[in-house]
Design a protein around this motif. Sequence first.
Motif, PDB file in Angstrom:
ATOM      1  N   SER A  82       0.815  -1.219   0.000  1.00  0.00           N
ATOM      2  CA  SER A  82       0.000   0.000   0.000  1.00  0.00           C
ATOM      3  C   SER A  82       0.850   1.270   0.000  1.00  0.00           C
ATOM      4  CB  SER A  82      -0.946   0.014   1.206  1.00  0.00           C
ATOM      5  OG  SER A  82      -0.215   0.012   2.416  1.00  0.00           O
ATOM      6  N   ASP A  83       2.179   1.130   0.056  1.00  0.00           N
ATOM      7  CA  ASP A  83       3.086   2.267  -0.002  1.00  0.00           C
ATOM      8  C   ASP A  83       3.262   2.687  -1.464  1.00  0.00           C
ATOM      9  OD1 ASP A  83       4.847   4.225   0.764  1.00  0.00           O
ATOM     10  OD2 ASP A  83       6.437   2.874   1.440  1.00  0.00           O
ATOM     11  N   ARG A  84       4.115   3.643  -1.710  1.00  0.00           N
ATOM     12  CA  ARG A  84       4.371   4.091  -3.081  1.00  0.00           C
ATOM     13  C   ARG A  84       4.913   2.931  -3.910  1.00  0.00           C
ATOM     14  NH1 ARG A  84       4.713   9.713  -3.873  1.00  0.00           N
ATOM     15  NH2 ARG A  84       4.473  10.926  -1.971  1.00  0.00           N
ATOM     16  N   PRO A  85       4.546   2.862  -5.189  1.00  0.00           N
ATOM     17  CA  PRO A  85       4.987   1.738  -6.017  1.00  0.00           C
ATOM     18  C   PRO A  85       6.450   1.879  -6.437  1.00  0.00           C
ATOM     19  CG  PRO A  85       3.721   3.275  -7.334  1.00  0.00           C
ATOM     20  CD  PRO A  85       3.641   3.781  -5.913  1.00  0.00           C
ATOM     21  N   PHE A  86       7.056   0.751  -6.802  1.00  0.00           N
ATOM     22  CA  PHE A  86       8.386   0.776  -7.398  1.00  0.00           C
ATOM     23  C   PHE A  86       8.324   1.354  -8.810  1.00  0.00           C
ATOM     24  CE2 PHE A  86       8.614  -3.112  -4.629  1.00  0.00           C
ATOM     25  CZ  PHE A  86       9.472  -2.587  -3.688  1.00  0.00           C
ATOM     26  N   SER A  87       7.189   1.179  -9.472  1.00  0.00           N
ATOM     27  CA  SER A  87       6.997   1.602 -10.858  1.00  0.00           C
ATOM     28  C   SER A  87       6.529   3.053 -10.920  1.00  0.00           C
ATOM     29  CB  SER A  87       5.970   0.701 -11.534  1.00  0.00           C
ATOM     30  OG  SER A  87       4.750   0.731 -10.817  1.00  0.00           O
ATOM     31  N   LEU A  88       6.330   3.551 -12.142  1.00  0.00           N
ATOM     32  CA  LEU A  88       5.807   4.902 -12.316  1.00  0.00           C
ATOM     33  C   LEU A  88       4.289   4.938 -12.167  1.00  0.00           C
ATOM     34  CD1 LEU A  88       7.989   5.935 -15.392  1.00  0.00           C
ATOM     35  CD2 LEU A  88       8.204   6.795 -13.050  1.00  0.00           C
ATOM     36  N   SER A  89       3.611   3.893 -12.609  1.00  0.00           N
ATOM     37  CA  SER A  89       2.153   3.851 -12.537  1.00  0.00           C
ATOM     38  C   SER A  89       1.693   3.108 -11.300  1.00  0.00           C
ATOM     39  CB  SER A  89       1.586   3.160 -13.788  1.00  0.00           C
ATOM     40  OG  SER A  89       2.039   1.817 -13.863  1.00  0.00           O
TER      41      SER A  89
END
Length: 449
Positions: free
Chosen positions: A193-200
Motif C-alpha cells: 500500500s506504499d508508493r509503487p516501485f513503478s511509475l504507474s
Amino acid sequence: MVRRCGLPIALLIAAVTPVAAASSGSGASVHTLADASARLRAYEAGYFNAMPNFARKYNMACTGCHTTIPRLNRFGYEFRRAGYRLPEELGEEQRMKFENTFAARIQPRYDYARHNTGTTKSTTNQLTLAEVTLYPLSASFGKWYGSLVELSLSAEDFFEVENAYIRYTRGDSTQAISARVGVFHPFEGYGASDRPFSLSRPLFQTVAADHNGSTYFTPWNFDQSGLEVAYARGRTSVAATIFNGLVVRDDEGAFKAFPAAGGNLQRVAGFSGHNSKDIQLFVNQVLRLNGSGISGYFYSGSVDLPIPGTASPAFAPATSFSNHFYRGALYGSWMLARRLGVQGGFQWGQDHFYDTTAASASGTFKSSGFFAEVFAPLTRNLTSGLRYDSFRPATDVASNGRSAITAYANVPLLDGLQFIGEFQHATQRRPNLSDVTDDKFQIRVIWIW
C-alpha cells in the motif's frame, strides 16, 4: 559538496539485525529501532531521493529508510509516523535549520505510446517535463510537532498543493497517538500500500467506477483537505480521517473533479452534499523490516454528480444527483527471499447511479479490481518487477473491464539521481464497441536535492 549516498551491505545488516530479530518473534520490542538508528547515523552521510533534507539532518544513508526508493522499510515508516524524527526523540526539542527543512526535485521524462481503438491508430513520441516539486517547511519542530509541504509545478503552469499539513505526535518509541491537519495524500501505507516501485499505480487506485457515467472518485489521485487521528503501538497503526471530499465542476467545457480544499475549490451551496464529509479508516500491520506487511482500507463518502446528458456549463443543483459510495481494499506484501518479493491487493466498492428512465438515483452498482506483482531487488541500485492489473468499473455491465501488464526497472543511484523505466500494455473493453489498447513506454529521470 554532495557525497554519494551509499552504505555497505555488511554495515547495514549489522545495523538492522537487532530489529529484524525482534520482529520475528512474538511480543517484539520496538526499542531495538533506537539501536538501529544510532548505528545508521554512525556511518557515511548521504541523500535519499524521497526527502534528502532528513538525510542531511541525521547524516544517514538512503538505505536506512528505504528498501528501493521511494518504498519505505519499517525504520523509514516509523520515522515518518513520528513526524519526521526518530521515534525515541519524541519529547525532545527540535530546532529548525534551513538545509534540513527544504528539498527540491525535477522530473524530465520521455514517452512513447501507441493508441488503438480498432478503427483509428495513433502514436506519441515526446520529451517533456513531468514536474518541478518544492518541499519547504518539511521538518520536525518543538517537542511533538512535524510538518510536510509539497508544492508541484507542471510544464503547463499548473500549480498543485500535494501536501501542506502539521502533525502532532505524542508518545515514545513503543506507542504514540498523533493527529495531522491540512492537505495530504490519501493515506500513508506500508509494503504493497506504499508508493509503487513503478511509475504507474494499480488501476483500481486511479480509475473511477462507471455505470452510465464516471463517478470521478479514485482512492489515490486527490490530495484532500482533512483531519486525521492515528494510534500506533509496536508494529500496528490505525488512522481515522475526515476529508472535505470532492467537488465536480465545469473546467474548460468538460467535467472534472477537484478536492474541495478551499478558495475556488469548494462545494457550492444548494447542492445536496455541500456540507457533507467523507471518512476513511486505514490500518497497517508491519510484518518485517524489509517492507513485508498487510494493510486495510475503507472509505465512505459522497459527491454531487451530473445527471447523464448534462452539459458541463449547465451543471447545477437541478441537474445533479448525490452519489453516496464506499470503497474497501486489502493489501499484502512479502519477501520470499532476499532478492525476490510478491505483493498484491484487492478492492471492492459500491456507488449510486442515475436512472434516466425512472428519474431516480436510488439504484446502486458495484466495482472491483485487483493487482498481483512480483519484484526483484537485484542490487541496491536496481529493482525490477512485473505487475498484472484488472479492474471492473461496474460489475453488472458486460464488457467494460480494464486490464494491464506492466514491466519496470527502478534504478536509484543513491546520490539524488534516479531512473525509472516502465512499459505497460493496457486493454479497455467497451460495451458494443471495439476494445481500446494502449502500449506505453516511459523513462523518467528524477533529481532531488
